[in-house]
Design a protein around this motif. Structure first.
Motif, short mmCIF file in Angstrom:
data_model
loop_
_atom_site.label_atom_id
_atom_site.label_comp_id
_atom_site.label_asym_id
_atom_site.label_seq_id
_atom_site.Cartn_x
_atom_site.Cartn_y
_atom_site.Cartn_z
N THR A 1 0.82 -1.20 0.00
CA THR A 1 0.00 0.00 0.00
C THR A 1 0.86 1.25 0.00
O THR A 1 1.77 1.38 0.83
CB THR A 1 -0.92 0.01 1.23
OG1 THR A 1 -1.72 -1.18 1.23
CG2 THR A 1 -1.84 1.23 1.22
N ILE A 2 0.54 2.15 -0.94
CA ILE A 2 1.19 3.47 -0.99
C ILE A 2 0.13 4.50 -0.61
O ILE A 2 -0.97 4.52 -1.18
CB ILE A 2 1.75 3.77 -2.38
CG1 ILE A 2 2.78 2.70 -2.77
CG2 ILE A 2 2.38 5.14 -2.44
CD1 ILE A 2 3.29 2.84 -4.19
N VAL A 3 0.44 5.37 0.37
CA VAL A 3 -0.52 6.33 0.89
C VAL A 3 -0.06 7.75 0.54
O VAL A 3 1.08 8.12 0.83
CB VAL A 3 -0.67 6.19 2.42
CG1 VAL A 3 -1.76 7.13 2.94
CG2 VAL A 3 -0.95 4.75 2.82
N ASN A 4 -0.96 8.52 -0.11
CA ASN A 4 -0.64 9.91 -0.46
C ASN A 4 -1.59 10.84 0.26
O ASN A 4 -2.81 10.64 0.25
CB ASN A 4 -0.78 10.13 -1.97
CG ASN A 4 0.29 9.38 -2.75
OD1 ASN A 4 1.41 9.22 -2.29
ND2 ASN A 4 -0.08 8.90 -3.93
N ASP A 5 -1.04 11.89 0.88
CA ASP A 5 -1.85 12.92 1.53
C ASP A 5 -2.39 13.85 0.45
O ASP A 5 -1.64 14.53 -0.25
CB ASP A 5 -0.97 13.70 2.53
CG ASP A 5 -1.78 14.70 3.34
OD1 ASP A 5 -2.90 15.05 2.93
OD2 ASP A 5 -1.27 15.14 4.39
N ILE A 6 -3.73 13.88 0.31
CA ILE A 6 -4.34 14.70 -0.74
C ILE A 6 -5.26 15.76 -0.13
O ILE A 6 -6.25 16.16 -0.75
CB ILE A 6 -5.13 13.82 -1.73
CG1 ILE A 6 -6.23 13.04 -1.00
CG2 ILE A 6 -4.21 12.87 -2.49
CD1 ILE A 6 -7.23 12.40 -1.94
N SER A 7 -4.94 16.22 1.08
CA SER A 7 -5.80 17.18 1.76
C SER A 7 -5.98 18.44 0.92
O SER A 7 -7.10 18.94 0.75
CB SER A 7 -5.21 17.55 3.13
OG SER A 7 -5.11 16.40 3.94
N LEU A 8 -4.87 18.97 0.37
CA LEU A 8 -4.96 20.19 -0.42
C LEU A 8 -5.79 19.96 -1.68
O LEU A 8 -6.61 20.80 -2.06
CB LEU A 8 -3.55 20.67 -0.78
CG LEU A 8 -2.67 21.10 0.41
CD1 LEU A 8 -1.28 21.50 -0.08
CD2 LEU A 8 -3.31 22.26 1.17
N ARG A 9 -5.60 18.83 -2.34
CA ARG A 9 -6.36 18.54 -3.55
C ARG A 9 -7.84 18.36 -3.25
O ARG A 9 -8.71 18.81 -3.99
CB ARG A 9 -5.80 17.28 -4.22
CG ARG A 9 -6.38 17.02 -5.60
CD ARG A 9 -5.74 15.81 -6.23
NE ARG A 9 -6.30 14.58 -5.67
CZ ARG A 9 -5.84 13.35 -5.94
NH1 ARG A 9 -4.79 13.22 -6.74
NH2 ARG A 9 -6.38 12.29 -5.41
N ALA A 10 -8.15 17.71 -2.10
CA ALA A 10 -9.55 17.50 -1.73
C ALA A 10 -10.24 18.83 -1.47
O ALA A 10 -11.40 19.03 -1.85
CB ALA A 10 -9.63 16.61 -0.49
N GLU A 11 -9.53 19.77 -0.83
CA GLU A 11 -10.11 21.08 -0.59
C GLU A 11 -10.39 21.79 -1.91
O GLU A 11 -11.44 22.43 -2.08
CB GLU A 11 -9.16 21.91 0.28
CG GLU A 11 -9.64 23.31 0.58
CD GLU A 11 -10.95 23.33 1.36
OE1 GLU A 11 -11.69 24.32 1.24
OE2 GLU A 11 -11.23 22.34 2.09
N ALA A 12 -9.43 21.69 -2.85
CA ALA A 12 -9.64 22.31 -4.16
C ALA A 12 -10.84 21.69 -4.88
O ALA A 12 -11.63 22.38 -5.54
CB ALA A 12 -8.37 22.17 -5.01
N GLN A 13 -11.00 20.38 -4.77
CA GLN A 13 -12.13 19.71 -5.41
C GLN A 13 -13.46 20.15 -4.80
O GLN A 13 -14.46 20.30 -5.51
CB GLN A 13 -11.97 18.19 -5.29
CG GLN A 13 -10.87 17.62 -6.17
CD GLN A 13 -10.67 16.13 -5.94
OE1 GLN A 13 -11.11 15.59 -4.93
NE2 GLN A 13 -9.97 15.49 -6.88
N ARG A 14 -13.48 20.39 -3.46
CA ARG A 14 -14.70 20.87 -2.83
C ARG A 14 -15.10 22.24 -3.36
O ARG A 14 -16.27 22.54 -3.61
CB ARG A 14 -14.53 20.90 -1.31
CG ARG A 14 -14.78 19.56 -0.62
CD ARG A 14 -14.89 19.72 0.87
NE ARG A 14 -13.61 20.11 1.47
CZ ARG A 14 -12.68 19.24 1.88
NH1 ARG A 14 -12.90 17.94 1.74
NH2 ARG A 14 -11.57 19.66 2.42
N GLN A 15 -14.08 23.10 -3.54
CA GLN A 15 -14.36 24.43 -4.08
C GLN A 15 -14.90 24.35 -5.51
O GLN A 15 -15.83 25.07 -5.89
CB GLN A 15 -13.10 25.29 -4.03
CG GLN A 15 -12.64 25.60 -2.62
CD GLN A 15 -11.34 26.40 -2.60
OE1 GLN A 15 -10.79 26.75 -3.65
NE2 GLN A 15 -10.85 26.71 -1.40
#
Length: 706
Positions: A437-451
C-alpha cells in the motif's frame, strides 16, 4: 480431281485433335487459357464441319455461310482471349466491341442476302487482326519460355496475314486447297508451340520459385536446420547455423541432434515426435556449440515433406541474453525490495487477515505522527475514520479485484482528520497474501475539489434558471403556433363559401345558361373559373395542413390490401398518362397487406402519382410495391425533368414550385408533397426522396408492418 474436300478434312481432323488435347490438358492443369483455346479449336472444328458440308453439297445457302463466318469470328476472339490470359494481361475493351460490331454486320448482311463476299469480309478481317494482335502478345509478353514464345508469335502473325487475304483468294480454285493446308500447318505450329512455351514457362517459374525458397533458407540470417526425425540426423544446415554453432555446414550435415542438444537421445526423440504431430511448435532447449559453450535457445519447428521424406524444419533463436536478463530481473526485484525502507512515499504492508499493519516505512511514520514501531501492530482501522467492518470489507474487495486506488479519510496521531489516496496491490509470499500500500496525503487537492464542486453547483443552478425561462418561451411559441393553425383553419372555411359561389356562377355564365355571351366574354369567364378553382385547391390544401397540424386528422387503422389499393390508384391515373403518351409501369407484389388507414394512404398515392404525371412529358411512370418482415415500401418514380440538387431540400416545403430549365414554375399549389409527407407521418411511416436533374425523381413511402 478436286483437292478441296481432302484439304478440309485434313484441317478439320487437326482441329478436332487440338480441341481434344487442349481440353484434356485443361482438365488436368486447370489453366484457364487452355480451356479457352480448347473452346476455340472446337469452334474452329465446327467451322470446318460447315465448310465440308458446303463443299460436298455445293450449297450456297445463306444459313451455312452465316454460321461459318460467326464461327470464324468466335475462334479469333477465343484465341486472342487465351493469349491474353496466358500473358497475364486484361483483354482490351475495343477487341470485344469490335467483335460485337463485326457479328452485327455479319448477321445484317446475311439477313439482307448480300453476296457471300460481303457477308464474310468483316469476320475474316477481324480474324486476321485478332491473330496478329495475339502474335504480338506472344512475341512481346511471353518472354520466359525460350524461343517458343516468339515462334508462336511469328506463326500467329503469319496466320493473321493469311486470314486477311482469305476473302479475296477463297474462290480461286487452285488456291483453296493450298490455303487450307497452309492454315492447318500454321494451326499445328501455333498450338504445339504454345504448349511447349507454356511448359517452358512453367519450368522457369518452378526453377525461380525453388531458387527463391532455397535462397530464403541458405541466405537467411536466422539459424535454420532441417532434421530427419527418424534418426535425428541433420539433413541440411544454412550458413547462419554454421556460423552460430562453429561447425561447417558439411560437418553439421554429418551430425545428429544428440551432439547439439543437451537432452538425452530419448528426450530428443520424444520432443521431435511432438513437433512432427504438431502437438507443439515451440521448444526451449540448451544447445552445445563447437567450443563446448552451452547456450539457451528457443526452437520453432514443424513438419515438412521433401522428395517423399518426412522431415522437420527448425528455426533457432539464441535467448541466452534474454534468459540471463530475466534471471537478473528476479534478483533485482529482491534486491530493490529494500528500497521500501528508504522511499519518500509513505508505504504500508498490510495483512489480508485482519488489516493489520505488518510493516511501515519512515515516510509513513512521519505522515501519521506515530513511530514505525507503533504503526507495526496497529490495524488500518486504527488509522481510518471508517469502522473495522468497512475496512475489512475494503481489504477483501481489493484482493478480489487484484488491486485498487481509493480515497479515504484517515487521522493523524493527534486525531486530526485528513484526506488520503491509497494505491493497494495484493502480493503473494508463499501461502500468505499481503497488500502493498502506498498512501498519499491529498488534503490540499480535496479542498480544491470541494471548491470546484461548489462552483459547479452554482453553475447548475444558473442553468436550471435559464432552462426554466427557455421552457416558458417555448410554451408561448407552441401556443402561438396553435393559434396560427386555428386561424388558418377558420380562414380556409370562410374562403371556401364565396369561392364555391364564384366557381358555380362562373360555370353557369360560361355554359350560356343565363344568356348568350361573346367568345371573348366566355374566355374571360373561364379564366375567372380556373382562377377560382386554383384558389380553392390552395384553400383546401391549407385546411388539410391545418387539420394535420392541429391533430384533427386521425388514422383509422385497419387491415388493408395494399396490392389492390396501388392497382386502383394506378388505374385512375393511367388515362391521363395515355393522353401524354407516357407509359405506366406496375411492379406490384400480390397479397401485400398492412395495418394502416386506406383513405389517407390513397390520398398520398394519388398525390405522388399526380405529381409524377404532371412533371413527365415522355418516358415512363412506375409504381412498385414490395415488403419485408419490417416494412412495406411503395415507390413512385418517373423519367421526368427531376430536381436540381440545390432544390432537393425544398420539395416538401409549402407553396414551393420548382422552376424548370427555362425559369418557368410548374402548375399547382405547391401543397401536394407537404400534405403527403405529413399524412405518411400520421400513419407512422416516412417518405424518402431521390432525384437526378434531367433524368427523373423517385418517392418511396415506407410504412411499418404494424
Amino acid at each position: 480431281m478436286s483437292w478441296l474436300s481432302p484439304a478440309i478434312v485434313a484441317i478439320l481432323s487437326g482441329s478436332i485433335i487440338l480441341s481434344a488435347v487442349f481440353l484434356y490438358l485443361y482438365v488436368r492443369e486447370r489453366e484457364p487459357w487452355m480451356g479457352v483455346w480448347g473452346a476455340a479449336w472446337l469452334a474452329y472444328s465446327a467451322r470446318f464441319g460447315v465448310e465440308l458440308y458446303q463443299a460436298l453439297s455445293h450449297s450456297t445457302a445463306v444459313g451455312p455461310v452465316l454460321v461459318n463466318n460467326l464461327l470464324v469470328l468466335a475462334t479469333g476472339v477465343l484465341l486472342l482471349d487465351g493469349s491474353y490470359l496466358l500473358a497475364g494481361k486484361v483483354t482490351p475493351r475495343w477487341h470485344r466491341g469490335l467483335a460485337l460490331a463485326v457479328a452485327a454486320w455479319t448477321i445484317v448482311a446475311a439477313t439482307l442476302a448480300l453476296p457471300v463476299f460481303y457477308i464474310g469480309i468483316a469476320a475474316w478481317m477481324f480474324r486476321g487482326v485478332a491473330n496478329i494482335a495475339a502474335g504480338v502478345v506472344w512475341y512481346r509478353s511471353v518472354t520466359q519460355s525460350g524461343p517458343w514464345g516468339k515462334i508462336t508469335g511469328v506463326a500467329f502473325i503469319v496466320w493473321g496475314l493469311h486470314h486477311l487475304d482469305y476473302p479475296f483468294l477463297r474462290e480461286v480454285t487452285s488456291f483453296a486447297p493450298f490455303g487450307f493446308m497452309l492454315g492447318a500447318f500454321l494451326e499445328f505450329i501455333i498450338a504445339f508451340g504454345a504448349l511447349i512455351a507454356y511448359f517452358e514457362l512453367t519450368r522457369a517459374r518452378l526453377s525461380e520459385s525453388e531458387s527463391r525458397y532455397r535462397s530464403m533458407f541458405e541466405d537467411s540470417a536466422s539459424v535454420m536446420l532441417i532434421v530427419d526425425p527418424s534418426n535425428m540426423r541433420v539433413v541440411q544446415a544454412n550458413a547462419a547455423a554454421a556460423k552460430y554453432y562453429g561447425w561447417s555446414q558439411e560437418q553439421l550435415e554429418t551430425m545428429d541432434m544428440s551432439q547439439i542438444n543437451t537432452l538425452s537421445a530419448e528426450e530428443i526423440a520424444a520432443e521431435m515426435a511432438r513437433a512432427a504431430s504438431r502437438v507443439r511448435s515451440s521448444f526451449d532447449f540448451c544447445h552445445r556449440l563447437s567450443s563446448g559453450e552451452i547456450r539457451d535457445v528457443e526452437v520453432f519447428t514443424g513438419p515438412i515433406e521433401a522428395q517423399g521424406r518426412h522431415l522437420l524444419y527448425s528455426i533457432i533463436h539464441d535467448v541466452t541474453d534474454r534468459t540471463r536478463a530475466e534471471r537478473e530481473l528476479r534478483e533485482s526485484e529482491e534486491r530493490y525490495s529494500t528500497l521500501f525502507e528508504d522511499s519518500l512515499s509513505p508505504m504500508l504492508l498490510v495483512s489480508a487477515v485482519n488489516a493489520g499493519i505488518l510493516d511501515a516505512n519512515e515516510a509513513a511514520a512521519k505522515m501519521y505522527g506515530w513511530p514505525v514501531a507503533n504503526l507495526i501492530g496497529m490495524t488500518v482501522a486504527d488509522l481510518s475514520l471508517d469502522s473495522a467492518e468497512i475496512v475489512a470489507q475494503e481489504v477483501s474487495e481489493t484482493i478480489s479485484d487484484g488491486g485498487r486506488a481509493r480515497t479515504f479519510t484517515h487521522r493523524h496521531a493527534d486525531g486530526t482528520p485528513f484526506e488520503v489516496e491509497i494505491y493497494s496491490t495484493p502480493m503473494h509470499f508463499g501461502d500468505e497474501i499481503f497488500l502493498y500500500t502506498i498512501v498519499n496525503d491529498i488534503s490540499l487537492r480535496a479542498e480544491a475539489q470541494r471548491q470546484v464542486a461548489e462552483y459547479q453547483q452554482h453553475l447548475e443552478d444558473l442553468v436550471r434558471e435559464r432552462t426554466a425561462e427557455l421552457s416558458e418561451a417555448n410554451e408561448e411559441l407552441e401556443r402561438a403556433s396553435v393559434a396560427k393553425d386555428e386561424y388558418l383553419a377558420n380562414l380556409s372555411h370562410e374562403l371556401r363559401t364565396p369561392l364555391n359561389s364564384v366557381i358555380g356562377f362562373s360555370s353557369l355564365l360560361a355554359s350560356g345558361m343565363v344568356g348568350d355571351i361573346t367568345d371573348e366574354q366566355r374566355r374571360q369567364i373561364e379564366m375567372i373559373n380556373d382562377s377560382g378553382r386554383h384558389l380553392l385547391r390552395v384553400v383546401d390544401g391549407i385546411l388539410d395542413l391545418a387539420r394535420i397540424a392541429s391533430g384533427a386528422v386521425e388514422a383509422k387503422i385497419e387491415k388493408v390490401d395494399i396490392s389492390r389499393l396501388c392497382t386502383e390508384v394506378a388505374d385512375r391515373i393511367e388515362p391521363a398518362l395515355e393522353l401524354k403518351n407516357v407509359a405506366l409501369s406496375r411492379v406490384i407484389e400480390k397479397n401485400v397487406h398492412a395495418q394502416t388507414d386506406p383513405l389517407l394512404l390513397e390520398q398520398v398515392l394519388w398525390n405522388l402519382l399526380g405529381n409524377a404525371e404532371k412533371f413527365t412529358d415522355a418516358g415512363t411512370v412506375e409504381i412498385s410495391l414490395t415488403e419485408d418482415e419490417h416494412a412495406t415500401r411503395i415507390v413512385v418514380s418517373d423519367t421526368g425533368r427531376g430536381v436540381k440538387a440545390e432544390d432537393a431540400w425544398r420539395v416538401f416545403e409549402m407553396f414551393v414550385r420548382v422552376e424548370d430549365e427555362n425559369g418557368a414554375r410548374s402548375d399547382g399549389t405547391g401543397l401536394g408533397l407537404p400534405i403527403s409527407k405529413r399524412l405518411v407521418e400520421v400513419l407512422g411511416g416516412r417518405i424518402e426522396f431521390e432525384s437526378e436533374y434531367g433524368k427523373g425523381s423517385s418517392f418511396t413511402v415506407v410504412l411499418p408492418k404494424e
